[in-house]
Motif scaffolding. Structure first.
Motif, PDB file in Angstrom:
ATOM      1  N   ALA A 238      26.098  36.195  42.997  1.00 30.80           N
ATOM      2  CA  ALA A 238      25.180  36.897  42.094  1.00 30.80           C
ATOM      3  C   ALA A 238      25.292  36.420  40.653  1.00 30.80           C
ATOM      4  O   ALA A 238      24.469  36.787  39.811  1.00 30.80           O
ATOM      5  N   ASP A 239      26.310  35.608  40.343  1.00 26.01           N
ATOM      6  CA  ASP A 239      26.517  35.030  39.017  1.00 26.01           C
ATOM      7  C   ASP A 239      26.555  36.108  37.912  1.00 26.01           C
ATOM      8  O   ASP A 239      25.773  36.081  36.955  1.00 26.01           O
ATOM      9  N   PRO A 240      27.466  37.057  38.039  1.00 26.36           N
ATOM     10  CA  PRO A 240      27.511  38.166  37.071  1.00 26.36           C
ATOM     11  C   PRO A 240      28.234  37.790  35.774  1.00 26.36           C
ATOM     12  O   PRO A 240      29.001  36.829  35.714  1.00 26.36           O
ATOM     13  N   ASP A 241      27.977  38.614  34.743  1.00 28.04           N
ATOM     14  CA  ASP A 241      28.756  38.546  33.503  1.00 28.04           C
ATOM     15  C   ASP A 241      29.885  39.570  33.511  1.00 28.04           C
ATOM     16  O   ASP A 241      30.831  39.455  32.735  1.00 28.04           O
ATOM     17  N   LEU A 242      29.775  40.553  34.385  1.00 25.19           N
ATOM     18  CA  LEU A 242      30.802  41.593  34.509  1.00 25.19           C
ATOM     19  C   LEU A 242      30.744  42.138  35.932  1.00 25.19           C
ATOM     20  O   LEU A 242      29.658  42.340  36.488  1.00 25.19           O
ATOM     21  N   ILE A 243      31.917  42.380  36.516  1.00 26.28           N
ATOM     22  CA  ILE A 243      32.015  42.962  37.855  1.00 26.28           C
ATOM     23  C   ILE A 243      32.701  44.312  37.724  1.00 26.28           C
ATOM     24  O   ILE A 243      33.825  44.402  37.237  1.00 26.28           O
ATOM     25  N   PHE A 244      32.008  45.361  38.141  1.00 27.16           N
ATOM     26  CA  PHE A 244      32.514  46.729  38.028  1.00 27.16           C
ATOM     27  C   PHE A 244      32.895  47.192  39.427  1.00 27.16           C
ATOM     28  O   PHE A 244      32.032  47.307  40.301  1.00 27.16           O
ATOM     29  N   VAL A 245      34.163  47.452  39.652  1.00 25.76           N
ATOM     30  CA  VAL A 245      34.653  47.838  40.974  1.00 25.76           C
ATOM     31  C   VAL A 245      34.936  49.338  40.998  1.00 25.76           C
ATOM     32  O   VAL A 245      35.663  49.860  40.147  1.00 25.76           O
ATOM     33  N   ALA A 246      34.345  50.022  41.981  1.00 24.32           N
ATOM     34  CA  ALA A 246      34.612  51.444  42.201  1.00 24.32           C
ATOM     35  C   ALA A 246      35.039  51.604  43.649  1.00 24.32           C
ATOM     36  O   ALA A 246      34.218  51.449  44.557  1.00 24.32           O
ATOM     37  N   TRP A 247      36.309  51.887  43.860  1.00 24.87           N
ATOM     38  CA  TRP A 247      36.850  51.886  45.225  1.00 24.87           C
ATOM     39  C   TRP A 247      37.867  52.991  45.375  1.00 24.87           C
ATOM     40  O   TRP A 247      38.623  53.287  44.449  1.00 24.87           O
ATOM     41  N   ALA A 248      37.895  53.601  46.551  1.00 25.05           N
ATOM     42  CA  ALA A 248      38.896  54.629  46.822  1.00 25.05           C
ATOM     43  C   ALA A 248      39.333  54.510  48.269  1.00 25.05           C
ATOM     44  O   ALA A 248      38.547  54.125  49.136  1.00 25.05           O
ATOM     45  N   GLY A 249      40.579  54.829  48.538  1.00 26.01           N
ATOM     46  CA  GLY A 249      41.049  54.870  49.911  1.00 26.01           C
ATOM     47  C   GLY A 249      41.993  53.757  50.285  1.00 26.01           C
ATOM     48  O   GLY A 249      42.340  52.884  49.482  1.00 26.01           O
ATOM     49  N   ALA A 250      42.397  53.787  51.556  1.00 23.47           N
ATOM     50  CA  ALA A 250      43.462  52.914  52.041  1.00 23.47           C
ATOM     51  C   ALA A 250      43.073  51.447  52.101  1.00 23.47           C
ATOM     52  O   ALA A 250      43.940  50.574  52.165  1.00 23.47           O
ATOM     53  N   SER A 251      41.773  51.138  52.082  1.00 27.52           N
ATOM     54  CA  SER A 251      41.343  49.741  52.178  1.00 27.52           C
ATOM     55  C   SER A 251      41.396  49.006  50.849  1.00 27.52           C
ATOM     56  O   SER A 251      41.085  47.811  50.785  1.00 27.52           O
ATOM     57  N   ALA A 252      41.783  49.690  49.778  1.00 29.43           N
ATOM     58  CA  ALA A 252      41.742  49.082  48.448  1.00 29.43           C
ATOM     59  C   ALA A 252      42.606  47.829  48.353  1.00 29.43           C
ATOM     60  O   ALA A 252      42.198  46.820  47.765  1.00 29.43           O
ATOM     61  N   GLY A 253      43.807  47.866  48.927  1.00 27.74           N
ATOM     62  CA  GLY A 253      44.688  46.710  48.847  1.00 27.74           C
ATOM     63  C   GLY A 253      44.070  45.462  49.460  1.00 27.74           C
ATOM     64  O   GLY A 253      44.107  44.366  48.870  1.00 27.74           O
ATOM     65  N   ASN A 254      43.469  45.602  50.648  1.00 28.17           N
ATOM     66  CA  ASN A 254      42.815  44.462  51.294  1.00 28.17           C
ATOM     67  C   ASN A 254      41.610  43.982  50.493  1.00 28.17           C
ATOM     68  O   ASN A 254      41.323  42.781  50.434  1.00 28.17           O
ATOM     69  N   MET A 255      40.890  44.922  49.909  1.00 29.64           N
ATOM     70  CA  MET A 255      39.727  44.557  49.105  1.00 29.64           C
ATOM     71  C   MET A 255      40.127  43.695  47.925  1.00 29.64           C
ATOM     72  O   MET A 255      39.553  42.630  47.664  1.00 29.64           O
ATOM     73  N   TRP A 256      41.167  44.117  47.179  1.00 28.21           N
ATOM     74  CA  TRP A 256      41.624  43.342  46.017  1.00 28.21           C
ATOM     75  C   TRP A 256      42.131  41.969  46.451  1.00 28.21           C
ATOM     76  O   TRP A 256      41.895  40.960  45.783  1.00 28.21           O
ATOM     77  N   GLN A 257      42.799  41.909  47.581  1.00 33.93           N
ATOM     78  CA  GLN A 257      43.296  40.627  48.087  1.00 33.93           C
ATOM     79  C   GLN A 257      42.132  39.679  48.390  1.00 33.93           C
ATOM     80  O   GLN A 257      42.185  38.478  48.077  1.00 33.93           O
ATOM     81  N   SER A 258      41.066  40.199  48.983  1.00 30.58           N
ATOM     82  CA  SER A 258      39.899  39.373  49.285  1.00 30.58           C
ATOM     83  C   SER A 258      39.230  38.861  48.013  1.00 30.58           C
ATOM     84  O   SER A 258      38.809  37.700  47.942  1.00 30.58           O
ATOM     85  N   LEU A 259      39.141  39.701  46.992  1.00 32.45           N
ATOM     86  CA  LEU A 259      38.565  39.248  45.727  1.00 32.45           C
ATOM     87  C   LEU A 259      39.375  38.097  45.152  1.00 32.45           C
ATOM     88  O   LEU A 259      38.814  37.109  44.634  1.00 32.45           O
ATOM     89  N   ASP A 260      40.681  38.215  45.246  1.00 34.87           N
ATOM     90  CA  ASP A 260      41.559  37.161  44.729  1.00 34.87           C
ATOM     91  C   ASP A 260      41.380  35.870  45.524  1.00 34.87           C
ATOM     92  O   ASP A 260      41.240  34.777  44.969  1.00 34.87           O
TER      93      ASP A 260
END
Length: 411
Positions: A238-260
């Protein structure tokens, strides 16, 4: 304000700094939160007049008990500070009665009705947004003063004449993200779960930052997703200038790992809310790549009130944290209401708080007279690793004027 914008602002109440963080291992109390405690604060010594009775309803037990503890420690520090250690206002002791809401609105309302029946005219507390709204309804029905605590729901602001707040609200969290945007607004991609929480965050970013000229898009992820690679790629594409993450729950760790792993952090600044210190390590290797919005951490400011907060809480064996400040400010507000109003006349206490400007732990604060929004500084922060610990570092203080929520029109 249009009905569409109003709906967006209402949905924005779903955002909390705590909910943006990886989930905690909070465990509800075994008793289900049904028991309550009745405790008189240290200010209960006899003074020159009858004690001013204040009912405090908060999560002593339940999923958010850790936040309730922070709030209670801050409240007692704030009362001590605002009364210069006496616990009294013009000879009248401030007497606190604590009741446990256990995170349950019905429990909270039952406790409130009991205390109101005992002629309590000041009520405060809760870290739970749903409880804050229910308490505000009780305040209006019974014409008592209610000061909400850390609950971030925007619905409390402007809900009625009798309700105030001692913490920030969700729209102030979102507004703080503007500090990371280019001057021309740029393009924001909201990465969130496809549920009421995530959709509410998307609506909030559209209402607040989109209203300032930013282009806002979303990547919404099914709530039961366990694989996030494709969604991470959508964010990058999407070629953003800013990425706003709103996340809750047990999947957060895997989500951050995937972003990395998908180099999302190289595409644009990634912004989310920084919760309490117990969550700092849960972001994993991505922690020092995230730009955090922050309501409070003890090292953010060097004010007289913040020094008093830290000293009082640490001397009592506690550790100042995210929601300690909301309790402290509530202590200041209670003293202001009693000192400048009449504790037997609720309307006079309302008048004493509406429009009040004061110095809180975070710096200059004011209560907007029109809707009782608490205007206050907010912070942008990064996490640095120090051995096995993660330590927040202040990037920027964003003024209360720059993060002030739109004026509510519900009253």
């Amino acid at each position: 304000m249009s009905r569409t914008t109003a709906l967006a602002l209402t949905m924005a109440s779903a955002l909390t700094l705590a909910a943006c963080a990886p989930s905690q291992n909070d465990t509800p109390a075994e008793n289900g939160g049904n028991e309550t405690s009745n405790e008189t604060g240290d200010a209960g010594a006899a003074g020159g007049g009858d004690p001013v009775k204040v009912g405090i309803i908060y999560s002593e037990t339940g999923p958010l008990a850790a936040y309730g503890k922070q709030f209670k420690e801050g409240l007692e520090a704030g009362l001590d500070y605002a009364t210069e250690g006496s616990g009294e206002v013009e000879g009248q002791a401030i007497e606190l009665t604590y009741r446990d809401d256990a995170g349950n609105p019905d429990t909270a309302v039952a406790a409130a009705k009991d205390l109101i029946g005992q002629d309590y005219k000041i009520m405060g507390g809760t870290v739970v947004s749903g409880i804050a709204v229910a308490m505000a309804e009780q305040a209006a029905q019974n014409e008592i003063l209610y000061i909400s605590g850390p609950a971030a729901t925007d619905a409390v602001t402007g809900i009625n004449d009798y309700t105030f707040r001692s913490g920030r609200q969700s729209l102030q969290d979102v507004a703080t993200a503007a500090a990371f945007l280019p001057e021309d607004g740029g393009k924001i991609v909201v990465l969130a779960q496809d549920n009421a929480f995530g959709q509410g965050n998307f609506a909030a970013v559209q209402a607040v930052l989109g209203g300032e000229g930013a282009e806002v898009e979303s990547v919404l992820v099914p709530e039961d997703a366990t694989e996030f690679t494709s969604f991470a790629r959508q964010v990058v594409d999407a070629d953003p200038d800013l990425i706003f993450v709103a996340w809750a729950g047990a999947s957060a760790g895997n989500m951050w790992q995937s972003l990395d792993q998908q180099s999302v952090f190289d595409a644009a600044p990634v912004v989310t809310g920084l919760a309490d210190s117990a969550t700092f390590a849960a972001y994993g290797p991505a922690a020092d790549k995230i730009s955090f919005l922050n309501h409070y951490f003890p090292g953010a400011v060097d004010t007289e009130a913040n020094k008093a907060l830290v000293e009082h809480v640490e001397e009592a064996g506690g550790t100042p944290d995210l929601f300690t400040v909301d309790g402290f400010v509530m202590g200041q507000m209670i003293v202001q209401a009693v000192a400048e109003g009449d504790p037997t006349d609720v309307n006079s206490m309302v008048d004493a708080l509406a429009g009040w400007e004061f110095e809180g732990p975070k710096g200059p604060m004011s209560i907007r007279e029109s809707d009782h929004a608490l205007i206050q500084p907010m912070f942008t922060v990064k996490l640095n690793q120090d051995g096995d610990a993660w330590v927040p570092e202040l990037i920027e203080t964003v003024s209360g004027e720059d993060t002030a929520p739109p004026e509510a029109s519900g009253r």
